[in-house]
Design a protein around this motif. Structure first.
Motif, PDB file in Angstrom:
ATOM      1  N   ALA A  28      51.313  27.308  66.058  1.00  0.00           N
ATOM      2  CA  ALA A  28      50.248  26.398  66.503  1.00  0.00           C
ATOM      3  C   ALA A  28      48.921  27.145  66.607  1.00  0.00           C
ATOM      4  CB  ALA A  28      50.614  25.763  67.842  1.00  0.00           C
ATOM      5  N   ARG A  29      48.950  28.357  67.112  1.00  0.00           N
ATOM      6  CA  ARG A  29      47.719  29.137  67.248  1.00  0.00           C
ATOM      7  C   ARG A  29      47.169  29.515  65.873  1.00  0.00           C
ATOM      8  NH1 ARG A  29      46.611  30.265  72.669  1.00  0.00           N
ATOM      9  NH2 ARG A  29      44.869  31.524  71.935  1.00  0.00           N
ATOM     10  N   ILE A  30      48.060  29.817  64.948  1.00  0.00           N
ATOM     11  CA  ILE A  30      47.610  30.115  63.579  1.00  0.00           C
ATOM     12  C   ILE A  30      46.995  28.862  62.967  1.00  0.00           C
ATOM     13  CG2 ILE A  30      48.409  30.684  61.248  1.00  0.00           C
ATOM     14  CD1 ILE A  30      50.483  32.556  62.630  1.00  0.00           C
ATOM     15  N   ARG A  31      47.655  27.735  63.122  1.00  0.00           N
ATOM     16  CA  ARG A  31      47.128  26.473  62.585  1.00  0.00           C
ATOM     17  C   ARG A  31      45.775  26.144  63.194  1.00  0.00           C
ATOM     18  NH1 ARG A  31      50.136  20.568  62.519  1.00  0.00           N
ATOM     19  NH2 ARG A  31      48.473  19.510  61.384  1.00  0.00           N
ATOM     20  N   ALA A  32      45.561  26.566  64.449  1.00  0.00           N
ATOM     21  CA  ALA A  32      44.296  26.315  65.129  1.00  0.00           C
ATOM     22  C   ALA A  32      43.224  27.341  64.760  1.00  0.00           C
ATOM     23  CB  ALA A  32      44.508  26.293  66.639  1.00  0.00           C
ATOM     24  N   GLY A  33      43.577  28.343  63.929  1.00  0.00           N
ATOM     25  CA  GLY A  33      42.547  29.240  63.422  1.00  0.00           C
ATOM     26  C   GLY A  33      42.699  30.713  63.751  1.00  0.00           C
ATOM     27  N   GLU A  34      43.701  31.096  64.522  1.00  0.00           N
ATOM     28  CA  GLU A  34      43.882  32.520  64.817  1.00  0.00           C
ATOM     29  C   GLU A  34      44.602  33.215  63.669  1.00  0.00           C
ATOM     30  OE1 GLU A  34      44.183  32.427  69.683  1.00  0.00           O
ATOM     31  OE2 GLU A  34      45.916  33.071  68.558  1.00  0.00           O
ATOM     32  N   THR A  35      44.430  34.523  63.599  1.00  0.00           N
ATOM     33  CA  THR A  35      45.231  35.304  62.663  1.00  0.00           C
ATOM     34  C   THR A  35      46.627  35.449  63.246  1.00  0.00           C
ATOM     35  OG1 THR A  35      44.728  37.431  63.705  1.00  0.00           O
ATOM     36  CG2 THR A  35      43.186  36.651  61.974  1.00  0.00           C
ATOM     37  N   ARG A  36      47.584  35.813  62.420  1.00  0.00           N
ATOM     38  CA  ARG A  36      48.940  36.040  62.914  1.00  0.00           C
ATOM     39  C   ARG A  36      48.931  37.117  63.998  1.00  0.00           C
ATOM     40  NH1 ARG A  36      53.685  34.244  62.345  1.00  0.00           N
ATOM     41  NH2 ARG A  36      53.190  33.055  60.484  1.00  0.00           N
ATOM     42  N   GLU A  37      48.137  38.170  63.808  1.00  0.00           N
ATOM     43  CA  GLU A  37      48.080  39.257  64.792  1.00  0.00           C
ATOM     44  C   GLU A  37      47.555  38.755  66.134  1.00  0.00           C
ATOM     45  OE1 GLU A  37      46.776  39.454  61.592  1.00  0.00           O
ATOM     46  OE2 GLU A  37      48.516  40.578  60.860  1.00  0.00           O
ATOM     47  N   GLN A  38      46.505  37.927  66.105  1.00  0.00           N
ATOM     48  CA  GLN A  38      45.968  37.363  67.350  1.00  0.00           C
ATOM     49  C   GLN A  38      47.004  36.467  68.025  1.00  0.00           C
ATOM     50  OE1 GLN A  38      42.621  35.510  65.414  1.00  0.00           O
ATOM     51  NE2 GLN A  38      41.158  36.914  66.389  1.00  0.00           N
ATOM     52  N   ALA A  39      47.651  35.629  67.229  1.00  0.00           N
ATOM     53  CA  ALA A  39      48.649  34.709  67.776  1.00  0.00           C
ATOM     54  C   ALA A  39      49.830  35.467  68.383  1.00  0.00           C
ATOM     55  CB  ALA A  39      49.121  33.743  66.687  1.00  0.00           C
ATOM     56  N   GLU A  40      50.278  36.499  67.704  1.00  0.00           N
ATOM     57  CA  GLU A  40      51.387  37.318  68.227  1.00  0.00           C
ATOM     58  C   GLU A  40      50.977  38.021  69.522  1.00  0.00           C
ATOM     59  OE1 GLU A  40      54.543  37.560  67.366  1.00  0.00           O
ATOM     60  OE2 GLU A  40      54.513  36.492  65.449  1.00  0.00           O
ATOM     61  N   ALA A  41      49.745  38.498  69.596  1.00  0.00           N
ATOM     62  CA  ALA A  41      49.258  39.149  70.820  1.00  0.00           C
ATOM     63  C   ALA A  41      49.210  38.142  71.971  1.00  0.00           C
ATOM     64  CB  ALA A  41      47.885  39.765  70.580  1.00  0.00           C
ATOM     65  N   ASN A  42      48.769  36.920  71.689  1.00  0.00           N
ATOM     66  CA  ASN A  42      48.748  35.879  72.726  1.00  0.00           C
ATOM     67  C   ASN A  42      50.154  35.510  73.170  1.00  0.00           C
ATOM     68  OD1 ASN A  42      46.024  35.272  73.414  1.00  0.00           O
ATOM     69  ND2 ASN A  42      45.749  34.508  71.350  1.00  0.00           N
ATOM     70  N   LYS A  43      51.084  35.481  72.232  1.00  0.00           N
ATOM     71  CA  LYS A  43      52.490  35.222  72.577  1.00  0.00           C
ATOM     72  C   LYS A  43      53.000  36.301  73.526  1.00  0.00           C
ATOM     73  CE  LYS A  43      56.022  36.748  70.308  1.00  0.00           C
ATOM     74  NZ  LYS A  43      57.041  37.056  69.302  1.00  0.00           N
ATOM     75  N   GLN A  44      52.742  37.549  73.198  1.00  0.00           N
ATOM     76  CA  GLN A  44      53.233  38.642  74.039  1.00  0.00           C
ATOM     77  C   GLN A  44      52.604  38.608  75.424  1.00  0.00           C
ATOM     78  OE1 GLN A  44      55.868  40.611  73.078  1.00  0.00           O
ATOM     79  NE2 GLN A  44      55.835  40.945  75.294  1.00  0.00           N
ATOM     80  N   LYS A  45      51.326  38.277  75.478  1.00  0.00           N
ATOM     81  CA  LYS A  45      50.648  38.145  76.771  1.00  0.00           C
ATOM     82  C   LYS A  45      51.315  37.056  77.613  1.00  0.00           C
ATOM     83  CE  LYS A  45      46.161  37.087  78.776  1.00  0.00           C
ATOM     84  NZ  LYS A  45      44.800  36.620  78.533  1.00  0.00           N
ATOM     85  N   SER A  46      51.640  35.929  76.987  1.00  0.00           N
ATOM     86  CA  SER A  46      52.311  34.844  77.705  1.00  0.00           C
ATOM     87  C   SER A  46      53.683  35.273  78.209  1.00  0.00           C
ATOM     88  CB  SER A  46      52.472  33.619  76.793  1.00  0.00           C
ATOM     89  OG  SER A  46      51.228  33.031  76.546  1.00  0.00           O
ATOM     90  N   LEU A  47      54.438  35.940  77.354  1.00  0.00           N
ATOM     91  CA  LEU A  47      55.768  36.407  77.773  1.00  0.00           C
ATOM     92  C   LEU A  47      55.664  37.381  78.935  1.00  0.00           C
ATOM     93  CD1 LEU A  47      57.482  36.896  74.297  1.00  0.00           C
ATOM     94  CD2 LEU A  47      58.071  35.197  76.044  1.00  0.00           C
ATOM     95  N   ASP A  48      54.734  38.329  78.837  1.00  0.00           N
ATOM     96  CA  ASP A  48      54.570  39.322  79.903  1.00  0.00           C
ATOM     97  C   ASP A  48      54.153  38.674  81.220  1.00  0.00           C
ATOM     98  OD1 ASP A  48      55.175  41.259  78.014  1.00  0.00           O
ATOM     99  OD2 ASP A  48      53.094  41.916  77.759  1.00  0.00           O
ATOM    100  N   GLN A  49      53.310  37.661  81.141  1.00  0.00           N
ATOM    101  CA  GLN A  49      52.788  37.024  82.343  1.00  0.00           C
ATOM    102  C   GLN A  49      53.760  36.036  82.969  1.00  0.00           C
ATOM    103  OE1 GLN A  49      48.926  35.283  81.786  1.00  0.00           O
ATOM    104  NE2 GLN A  49      48.699  34.786  83.947  1.00  0.00           N
ATOM    105  N   TRP A  50      54.404  35.196  82.152  1.00  0.00           N
ATOM    106  CA  TRP A  50      55.187  34.093  82.683  1.00  0.00           C
ATOM    107  C   TRP A  50      56.699  34.312  82.631  1.00  0.00           C
ATOM    108  CZ3 TRP A  50      51.463  32.056  85.092  1.00  0.00           C
ATOM    109  CH2 TRP A  50      50.211  31.879  84.507  1.00  0.00           C
TER     110      TRP A  50
END
Length: 156
Positions: A28-50
């Protein structure tokens, strides 16, 4: 009104749900315009936080959305945006495609909102990507209002 209800997701189902949910989040983040690297970093941030230990934080709820026949038709994840806070967030809601347009998402969100309020929430927010017009319509019908808009112009 549907016979939709929420049931705590069994611990045995959490790992596969989390893997699928996070994969969908990345796409979804890639479809919204992020690179795969940005999207993966956001995923990891979410996992670490929640989900710091592979399980949701104590104040968070991950439910199966269940229909009147006791079939799991989707899931809902909500909780405080900050630990101990009264501003809650719908982190993920998904109804399986075969069960959409039957009121399950609406009812699941209404039930989740009621539980959040019982547990001290004073507001509940969510993010919807611009391309997801069906979800945006539902959220507006439920009374969610726009708090910010991000826009992007590709310069290809």
């Amino acid at each position: 009104m549907t016979d939709t209800r929420l049931r705590e997701m069994p611990a045995t189902s959490l790992p596969s749900w989390l893997a699928r949910s996070m994969a969908e989040y990345v796409e979804a983040r890639i479809r919204a315009g992020e690179t795969r690297e940005q999207a993966e970093a956001n995923k990891q941030k979410s996992l670490d936080q929640w989900f710091p230990s592979g399980r949701p934080l104590d104040e968070h709820h991950v439910w199966d959305v269940v229909d009147g026949d006791d079939a799991v038709v989707g899931y809902l994840w909500i909780g405080p945006f900050e630990q101990g806070g009264s501003d809650w967030w719908v982190f993920d809601v998904e109804i399986d495609e075969a069960f959409r347009r039957r009121g399950h998402a609406r009812r699941a969100l209404e039930l989740g909102q009621a539980i959040a309020k019982q547990e001290g929430a004073t507001s509940i927010g969510l993010n919807v990507f611009g391309y997801n017009t069906g979800a945006k319509e539902l959220y507006e019908q439920l009374g969610y209002g726009v708090t910010a808009v991000q826009m992007k112009l590709p310069l290809d």
